[in-house]
Design an enzyme around this catalytic site. Sequence first.
Site: not given
Length: 526
Positions: A270, A333-335
């Site tokens: 992100h 998150d969401e790496a």
Amino acid sequence: MRVLRRALGTLLALGAAISCTAAHGDDARPHAGRAPAPAPYERLLPRPASARAEGAPYAFGAGTVIRTGTSAPEEVRRVGELLAEQLRGPSGLPLPVVEGEEGGGIRLRLERGAGELGAEGYRLTTTPAGVTLTARTPAGLFHAGQTLRQLLPVRGPGGVPGGTVTDVPRFAYRGAMVDVARHFFPVEQVKRYVDQLAQYKINTLHVHLTDDQGWRLAADSWPRLAEYGGAGEVGGGPGGHWTKEEYRDLVAYAAERYVEVVPEIDMPGHVNAALASYGELTCDGKAPERYTGTKVGFSSLCVGKERTYEFIDQVLGELAELTPGRYLHIGGDEARATPAADYAAFMDRAQQVVARHGKTVVAWHQLASARPAPGAVLQYWGHDRTAAAEKAAVVAAGKAGHPVILSPADRAYLDMKYDAATKPGLAWAGYVPVQRSYSWDPGSYLAGLPESAVLGVEAPLWTETIATRADWELMAFPRVLGLAELGWSPASALDWPAYRLRLAAQAPRLTAQHIPYYRAPEVPWE
């Protein structure tokens, strides 16, 4: 003159009592299609630990003063001044704040020895002579004042019903999150949200400051982050950023309302706004274009570069200096663009940076799959369809001593649509109607996670599809009120049939505050 005043006070009290009785009489007659509205102490939201209606009301009128005591700390005086400010507008009364405890009115009483009230609890007692707010801390006095606001009429003077409320929160952390990275919002809108949240005893504001679409806080050490990385948002709008002074102002404003700000700099994913601002943070040294879409998981800091760790040390250092609260949130998150081994290595070093700057780490629950540092807080955002192994990792971390904040996406995410007809919002976690958002117990939500490991709850509001104040508040209200009750009220009080009536009773208050709430069909709105 004294006789006249005494007579006038008696008439005011009698009028208030008649007014309350008449209102209850109206409420007792069922309207077509909805149940009778609850009595005043049964309307309180969040529902208090104990409330008992008893005796005659106190006449809240032209002669009412707020008393802070002769030897009260300055902070108690500030609580009294803020309560007066909150009550003056709706009531139209002068409400002077005076020292001294003798006499009628609204009395703020600090009792350091009232250990049973804890760090945020309070006792509110109403008799015809006045209303006494008692707490062990100024925070407890503030919360008592917010309860008093709900016992008063929405507009004008009136009567505070006689009785006693004794109240303490179930969980220490009762939060809401707002994403100013996908769409930029000015500090004034966030302050408005702080006021809205604090009156329902929410005590934490998590601010998602950075993402692929924008970097929203100035950093002296890396100025291009805000100047260039902040000049965009979803859909290609102009974006924007906060100065350090604006952020300090928000933090101070929230603290006056006993709301702690938890800032988030999301990493190692992100981060496209940061990479676009400084190509040296990428592995090939080439800055990508700014991003205005809504996909996730495609960006990553270069884990193998020492410059990356200089970057996070300097940026988190500046943020820690600006933030007096306990926590720094580092995302995680969401790496998906960061290999698992690199992710674990990066998070090891990022957590060390946070500790070096004197803060406690908060990260999304994916940190459980790496190596959470001692005391690190995990924020769970999974949902009913989240893999069992992922949930098990969070439970194991909780049992190992890592406090867990619960933000299940299919219960607590305020950007999920209410239903198919909702215009803003997303639905990847499913529709989240008001009843569903309320009908779960944080203490038993994750199988195997003991309630003692639950730090509290948080209601995030992501802004991929939310660009206006009206959409923000429509999606937050009324669901955030249910999350406030889940965080504050005892487990025995969590009951949808009773809650829906308490929620319905908030309608005139929300309307008076110009909050464009969603009129959920499952709630018998007043």
